[in-house]
Design a protein around this motif. Structure first.
Motif, PDB file in Angstrom:
ATOM      1  N   LEU A  59      -1.286   1.449   6.086  1.00 10.35           N
ATOM      2  CA  LEU A  59      -1.586   0.523   4.998  1.00 10.35           C
ATOM      3  C   LEU A  59      -2.445  -0.611   5.535  1.00 10.35           C
ATOM      4  CD1 LEU A  59       0.481  -0.585   2.057  1.00 10.35           C
ATOM      5  CD2 LEU A  59      -0.331  -2.418   3.565  1.00 10.35           C
ATOM      6  N   ASP A 290      -5.614  -2.267   0.928  1.00 11.46           N
ATOM      7  CA  ASP A 290      -4.608  -1.842  -0.059  1.00 11.46           C
ATOM      8  C   ASP A 290      -3.980  -3.009  -0.796  1.00 11.46           C
ATOM      9  OD1 ASP A 290      -4.314   1.130   0.355  1.00 11.46           O
ATOM     10  OD2 ASP A 290      -3.968   0.440   2.408  1.00 11.46           O
ATOM     11  N   PHE A 308      -7.920  -0.752  -8.224  1.00  9.14           N
ATOM     12  CA  PHE A 308      -6.697  -1.465  -7.877  1.00  9.14           C
ATOM     13  C   PHE A 308      -6.124  -2.143  -9.114  1.00  9.14           C
ATOM     14  CE2 PHE A 308     -10.168  -4.453  -6.819  1.00  9.14           C
ATOM     15  CZ  PHE A 308      -9.788  -5.608  -7.491  1.00  9.14           C
ATOM     16  N   ASN A 563      -3.938  -1.497  -4.360  1.00 12.06           N
ATOM     17  CA  ASN A 563      -4.758  -0.296  -4.434  1.00 12.06           C
ATOM     18  C   ASN A 563      -3.977   0.853  -5.053  1.00 12.06           C
ATOM     19  OD1 ASN A 563      -5.968   2.381  -3.062  1.00 12.06           O
ATOM     20  ND2 ASN A 563      -7.564   0.789  -3.162  1.00 12.06           N
ATOM     21  N   ARG A 565      -3.612   3.823  -4.359  1.00 11.37           N
ATOM     22  CA  ARG A 565      -2.922   4.815  -3.519  1.00 11.37           C
ATOM     23  C   ARG A 565      -1.561   4.305  -3.051  1.00 11.37           C
ATOM     24  NH1 ARG A 565      -3.857   5.168   2.857  1.00 11.37           N
ATOM     25  NH2 ARG A 565      -4.250   2.986   3.340  1.00 11.37           N
ATOM     26  N   VAL A 566      -1.213   3.038  -3.358  1.00  8.47           N
ATOM     27  CA  VAL A 566       0.105   2.487  -3.016  1.00  8.47           C
ATOM     28  C   VAL A 566       1.070   2.883  -4.129  1.00  8.47           C
ATOM     29  CG1 VAL A 566       1.419   0.401  -2.546  1.00  8.47           C
ATOM     30  CG2 VAL A 566      -0.962   0.567  -1.799  1.00  8.47           C
ATOM     31  N   LEU A 584       2.275   5.957   0.536  1.00  7.49           N
ATOM     32  CA  LEU A 584       0.854   6.055   0.227  1.00  7.49           C
ATOM     33  C   LEU A 584       0.578   7.448  -0.329  1.00  7.49           C
ATOM     34  CD1 LEU A 584      -0.585   4.405   3.471  1.00  7.49           C
ATOM     35  CD2 LEU A 584      -0.132   3.318   1.250  1.00  7.49           C
ATOM     36  N   PRO A 589      -7.566   3.902   1.356  1.00  8.74           N
ATOM     37  CA  PRO A 589      -7.562   3.235   0.051  1.00  8.74           C
ATOM     38  C   PRO A 589      -8.619   3.817  -0.882  1.00  8.74           C
ATOM     39  CG  PRO A 589      -7.440   1.621   1.824  1.00  8.74           C
ATOM     40  CD  PRO A 589      -7.733   2.945   2.466  1.00  8.74           C
TER      41      PRO A 589
END
Length: 592
Positions: A59, A290, A308, A563, A565-566, A584, A589
């Motif tokens: 991250l 992120d 995001f 972001n 992908r979190v 993740l 990201p």
């Protein structure tokens, strides 16, 4: 996210850069980026993103602002950047709810015994520091002996620690032990206090939340701790991540801590890098980070971002204009007022408050995302913030009247008033760099003060870097007469830690007998009774509104970019989400 993703609340307040990202306060949150009836934007405090979790991953966290000082220890740091770094590898003892009241959701459990003025602190057995060494109650006791030591170089020693029975004697070198600390066993401590007010119930209140590795720091002379490698380059904690490397002022890398008491995080590594506020939005859109706080002065550039999410939480913080009115006597450990300073005139302070239009500042400089502050108690503390107290609002004619009635008159016709002795003066104004509005905002204040006849210039003719700013403010640099700062007030509304006579954080160096009495009421045993406590807070707010040691300017509301992908993130105060629940969903990201 309690104690892991959010900054934890220590006994000291936290200084913020003016470029920190926050929005005008409201106690009602609606869906993300909606507008309320009064035109204030509101944001969700949490977000969940779809996608299948990958195994591990790194991250990337952007620490937005100036280079960090690198004092990576809860007993010694003074700036929020260092606090943010510490929060990933070392935590406080306690969990807390949405009102910052201590509960038993954190590492330690706490029992309050009001009649005997005692708290009993219990920590779980079988836990370890991130170097694998056992964590015991000695690591909870140890911070008392550091902060109370005569050679302690930090700013945490104050009324909260002196409230522990026997601490004053230890601090004065008159006792080898602190009598109010009773070690029950390897996992239990009982602390006895002199006064037992309701601040004891608050995170960051009267009960120390510190826990530090005695097996490492105990080998270092207290006077040398601040510059030791165990603080600067190789710190040890018990948080979700372990520090693996530090690039001074610029970056920190972490790895998952397998000894974390809640379990090892899903994410393998975390990279924290300092990013300038002027470039953070572009960096986020490019998929380079992120997580990051977002600058309010750039809201229009990210409000429609696609890679995001933007979430927000009410921030217990405010910006303010401070007036230097004395100095700090380090030997005596208290403020020494100086009535000869021109800024010691209440009339001057009030006039300068009426000269600025904070509603316009919030609208024009921060896209309507900040709002005029009416008190030094933030609205988060609903029971104690006086919502009926009027803020200082723009009224230049009233400002001029106040100056004239007090004797500040322009005798030489240069457009600026002379002091009460008929001498010309120019006030040195210190303000921090950071963000696109820092310079124009400072110039706006100077212009508005000039329009009522008060001559003000930037110290050294320029803005100051964060660490230099606070070094000079703390040192009572004689070049600084007024300054623009910001406080994160922690989990306790009690103002003593920021404005008490014996608080090193009392940067205005303001003190009076009446002020001492008002703070004494807030800190008295009687304040456990709710009506008494509310009245005590209201009386204090009214007094400082009149005396105006500092002018509260803007309330704030923190925004965070997450972001996509979190997997999930929660910025709400008291949230139970922690790093063991976050994953993740991609190797890097997502870019816009």
């Amino acid at each position: 996210m309690k104690k892991a993703l959010r900054k934890h609340f220590s006994l000291a307040a936290t200084a913020f850069t003016l470029g920190s990202v926050l929005v005008a306060p409201t106690t009602t949150l609606v869906s993300a980026q909606e507008e309320s009836e009064d035109g204030v934007l509101n944001f969700e405090t949490a977000v969940t993103h779809e996608g299948e979790a990958i195994e591990g991953g790194t991250l990337r966290y952007a620490l937005v602002g100036d280079p960090f000082a690198g004092v990576l220890n809860n007993l010694l740091y003074t700036g929020n950047p260092d606090a943010s770094i510490i929060g990933f590898f070392n935590e406080g003892l306690y969990g807390y709810d949405s009102s910052f009241a201590i509960d038993n959701s954190g590492f330690a459990d706490i029992e309050f015994d009001v009649d005997n003025k005692q708290v009993t602190i219990s920590i779980p057995e079988g836990t370890s520091w991130d170097d694998g060494e056992p964590l015991t109650i000695d690591d909870v006791i140890f911070p008392y002996y550091v902060v109370g030591h005569p050679d302690y170089t930090g700013v945490r020693y104050g009324s909260d620690f002196e409230n522990v029975v026997g601490m004053a004697e230890y601090h004065a070198g008159e006792a080898e032990e602190i009598s109010g600390l009773e070690r029950i066993d390897d996992y239990t401590l009982r602390v006895t206090y002199i006064n037992f007010n309701n601040s004891m119930l608050q995170a960051g209140g009267g009960v120390s939340s510190y826990v530090e590795p005695e097996h490492i720091l105990g080998e270092v002379p207290v006077a040398e701790l601040e510059d030791h490698e165990a603080v600067r380059t190789n710190p040890v904690g018990f948080g979700p991540f372990r520090v693996t490397s530090i690039t001074p002022g610029e970056a920190v890398t972490y790895e998952a801590n397998e000894y974390y008491y809640k379990g090892q995080p899903n994410i393998d590594n975390l990279v924290l890098e300092v990013v300038n506020a002027t470039s953070i939005v572009a960096e986020l859109k490019a998929g380079n980070y992120d997580l990051a706080t977002l600058p309010a002065d750039q809201y229009d550039t990210y409000k429609d971002a696609t890679n995001f999410s933007v979430i927000g939480q009410i921030s217990n913080a405010y910006t303010y204009i401070g007036f230097k009115q004395g100095s700090w006597d380090a030997e005596a450990g208290e403020v020494v007022p100086d009535d000869s300073k021109v800024t010691s005139s209440k009339a001057l302070r009030q006039a300068m408050a009426y000269a600025i239009d904070n509603d316009a500042v919030g609208a024009e400089f921060y896209s309507g995302l900040r709002q005029n502050a009416n008190s030094l108690i933030t609205p988060n503390f609903e029971a104690y913030h006086n919502f009926d107290q009027e803020a200082y609002t723009y009224n230049p004619e009233k400002a001029k009247e106040i100056l004239a009635e007090a004797g500040f008159v322009d005798n030489d016709g240069d457009g600026f008033v002379e002091d009460l002795n008929g001498e010309p003066f120019t006030l040195g104004f210190a303000s921090m760099s950071g963000g696109e509005v820092a310079e124009p905002l400072a110039q706006y204040y100077i212009q508005m003060w000039g329009e009522i006849g008060v001559s003000v210039e930037l110290v050294d003719g320029q803005l100051m870097e964060f660490n230099s700013f606070y070094d000079r403010v703390e040192a009572d640099d004689p070049a600084i007469d007024i300054y623009q700062g910001a406080w994160g007030t922690g989990g306790d509304p009690n103002p003593t830690g920021l404005y008490g006579r014996t608080s090193a954080f009392n940067y205005p160096r303001f003190a009076s007998d009446e002020h001492d009495a008002l703070l004494e009421a807030i800190n008295s045993d009687d304040s456990f009774e709710e009506e008494f406590r509310v009245n005590a807070f209201n009386e204090w707010q009214a007094y400082v509104h009149e005396e105006l040691p500092v002018v509260p300017t803007l309330f704030r509301y923190e925004l965070v970019a997450v972001n996509k992908r979190v997997s999930q993130y929660d910025s709400e105060i008291g949230s139970d989400l922690d790093w063991t629940q976050i994953s993740l969903t991609a190797d890097s990201p997502v870019a816009e």
